[in-house]
Design a protein around this motif. Structure first.
Motif, short mmCIF file in Angstrom:
data_model
loop_
_atom_site.label_atom_id
_atom_site.label_comp_id
_atom_site.label_asym_id
_atom_site.label_seq_id
_atom_site.Cartn_x
_atom_site.Cartn_y
_atom_site.Cartn_z
N LEU A 117 -1.99 -1.89 0.55
CA LEU A 117 -3.37 -2.16 1.17
C LEU A 117 -3.78 -3.59 1.57
O LEU A 117 -4.95 -3.70 1.75
N THR A 118 -2.64 -4.15 1.58
CA THR A 118 -3.04 -5.55 2.02
C THR A 118 -1.96 -6.02 3.55
O THR A 118 -2.65 -6.69 4.46
N ALA A 119 -0.93 -5.31 3.57
CA ALA A 119 -0.16 -5.45 4.75
C ALA A 119 0.45 -6.86 4.71
O ALA A 119 0.93 -7.32 6.02
N ALA A 120 0.49 -7.56 3.75
CA ALA A 120 1.12 -9.00 3.77
C ALA A 120 2.33 -9.06 3.96
O ALA A 120 3.29 -8.22 3.69
N PRO A 121 3.14 -9.68 4.88
CA PRO A 121 4.44 -9.50 5.42
C PRO A 121 5.39 -10.37 4.26
O PRO A 121 5.03 -11.10 3.69
N SER A 133 -6.77 -7.11 -0.47
CA SER A 133 -6.45 -5.89 -0.02
C SER A 133 -7.83 -5.05 0.67
O SER A 133 -8.90 -5.70 0.47
N PHE A 134 -7.51 -3.99 1.27
CA PHE A 134 -8.53 -3.30 1.90
C PHE A 134 -9.65 -3.02 1.17
O PHE A 134 -10.83 -3.13 1.48
N SER A 163 -0.27 -3.49 -8.37
CA SER A 163 -1.59 -3.30 -8.30
C SER A 163 -1.65 -2.97 -6.84
O SER A 163 -0.89 -3.59 -5.90
N LEU A 164 -2.40 -2.43 -6.47
CA LEU A 164 -2.90 -2.19 -4.85
C LEU A 164 -4.05 -2.80 -4.56
O LEU A 164 -4.38 -3.16 -3.53
N MET A 299 -2.69 3.20 -8.21
CA MET A 299 -1.20 2.79 -8.16
C MET A 299 -0.60 4.19 -9.14
O MET A 299 -0.70 3.87 -10.24
N LEU A 300 0.25 4.67 -8.49
CA LEU A 300 1.00 5.83 -9.14
C LEU A 300 2.63 4.88 -9.22
O LEU A 300 3.46 5.15 -8.27
N ASP A 301 2.71 4.48 -10.34
CA ASP A 301 3.83 3.70 -10.48
C ASP A 301 5.09 4.44 -10.86
O ASP A 301 5.35 4.62 -12.13
#
Length: 442
Positions: A117-121, A133-134, A163-164, A299-301
């Motif tokens: 949910l962040t799209a951090a590279p 995160s969004f 975490s998301l 988050m389904l880990d």
């Protein structure tokens, strides 16, 4: 003893107050959504439309691609459901499935789940620092409208490792793993002593903001024009946080909603992965139905899950081991049973959200549900061609949107479309290039 310099004071105190605020803001509960009874500080007038919400779910071992994706030649609204989507056929017109989407430059295999949910590279690189995160981006803007700015949930998550939900400074927000604790915070009224302690924490947070602002203000006369502009932006942020703390304090004296559901018992073992998932979906649904929060992540880990139990199936190996199936028919059959159970539980969530009406629509119509994974294929750890399903939220669904499976379309464009649906005109978000092509409002 001399006082610390303003820069040290700001850094130290902000860390303390942030932890207290996150813990504090997640302890109370909003009133249920009633068309005839709207909280004065939640919506300005009864004529306004009911709220919109977001639930983001990431299964970090993904789904078997050949069972999840429809054929690339089967596109639009007349596409043929894939084997997994057949499980959701009762909700066909409530969701859109995408092919050929991913987060640009998000690689690294398993660590990419933190960036769903962040799209951090480049999350697997040394010195990686996550971005907001969004859900937290939206919560910073509309979170004060509910008692809980957001809920961060997890199933079988290693404490503090995944975490998301991530803050603007790139700090992980830990997941709540116990459904009973989520229920307690949502619906069980605290004692007068607990409420007083909560108010004390909120007051402490605001007093810290006052002190920080006071120390920073004293610097203003010695700063240049550029720094004064930055300081003004800082003051604006402080004032905004103070207002949100004030709203949180108001919620402490609002009664919690009454629900017919009993407090759930927490499954005792990580083996009960699917039951934990079902209960967390129930908590998310109840939180939306009572307008307790409008931002939830789950988050389904699966990476940290052992040999799990699936009703009607014989699972003899650990979930992670099964994902590296090596095309073994036995492992593939077990993995397919797990994937189908995921789809069945998701279908139950859709059914539940559609069963409650709100403002002439259903709660699903008002709730954007993003379900997917950071891995396009868990067996090879690739982070392209992500399995992504998007439901509800007032969009025209019932379609298969196909993009280039070699040079993927940016999934963050969906985030921009969702922000606009929330009434937040924010473009771009992360590595987005615009809104989601082919996704229209209902």
């Amino acid at each position: 003893m001399s006082s610390p310099t303003p820069s040290v004071f700001i850094s130290t105190q902000r860390g303390v107050s942030r932890r207290q605020f996150l813990r504090a803001s997640g302890i109370g509960m909003a009133l249920p959504f009633l068309e005839a009874m709207q909280p004065a500080f939640s919506r300005a007038a009864a004529k306004q439309e009911p709220p919109r919400r977001f639930l983001g779910v990431c299964n970090n071992l993904g789904l078997l691609p050949e069972k999840f994706f429809p054929a690339l030649t089967s596109t639009g609204r007349d596409y043929q459901l894939s084997p997994y989507l057949e499980v959701l056929k009762a909700h066909r017109n409530d969701f859109t499935v995408f092919s050929g989407v991913s987060h640009p430059d998000v690689d690294g295999g398993h660590p990419a789940d933190n960036c769903f949910l962040t799209a951090a590279p480049h999350p697997g690189s040394g010195g990686f620092r996550n971005t907001i995160s969004f859900d937290q981006f939206a919560a910073e803007r509309i979170g004060h409208l509910t008692r809980f700015p957001s809920l961060t949930l997890g199933v079988n998550v290693s404490q503090g490792s995944r975490s998301l939900s991530w803050t603007g400074s790139g700090a992980l927000i830990p997941c709540e793993e116990k459904p009973s604790e989520v229920f307690r915070r949502l619906f069980l009224q605290g004692s007068p002593k607990e409420i007083a302690e909560q108010e004390r924490r909120l007051a402490l947070g605001q007093s810290i903001m006052d002190a920080v602002a006071g120390q920073a203000k004293s610097l203003e006369r010695d700063l240049g024009a550029h720094d004064r502009e930055r300081l003004d932006q800082y003051f604006t942020g402080v004032r905004d946080l103070e207002q949100r703390l004030g709203k949180s304090r108001e919620w402490e004296h609002k009664p919690k909603p009454a629900v017919k559901t009993k407090q759930p018992a927490d499954p005792a073992s990580p083996v009960d992965y699917m039951e934990k998932t079902r209960l967390m979906y129930d908590m998310a649904r109840l939180a939306f139905e009572t307008d307790s929060t409008r931002m939830i992540t789950l988050m389904l880990d699966s990476v940290n899950s052992p040999t799990i139990e699936v009703e009607g199936a014989e699972i003899s190996d650990g979930y992670h081991s099964l994902s590296h199936h090596g095309k073994s028919p036995k492992k593939l059959a077990q993995l397919e049973s797990i994937d189908r159970e995921h789809m069945r539980l998701l279908g139950q969530l859709f059914t539940g959200l559609k069963s409650t009406k709100e403002g002439g629509a259903t709660v699903l119509d008002r709730s954007m549900i993003l379900y997917g994974s950071n891995l396009g294929n868990a067996s090879t750890h690739v982070t392209t061609n992500l399995p992504v399903l998007f439901a509800g939220g007032g969009f025209k669904h019932g379609q298969h949107l196909v993009f280039d499976t070699t040079r993927n379309y940016p999934l963050p464009n969906l985030f921009v479309s969702m922000l606009e649906r929330l009434g937040l005109e924010e473009n771009p978000f992360a590595s987005s290039t615009g809104t989601m092509r082919g996704l229209e409002l209902a």
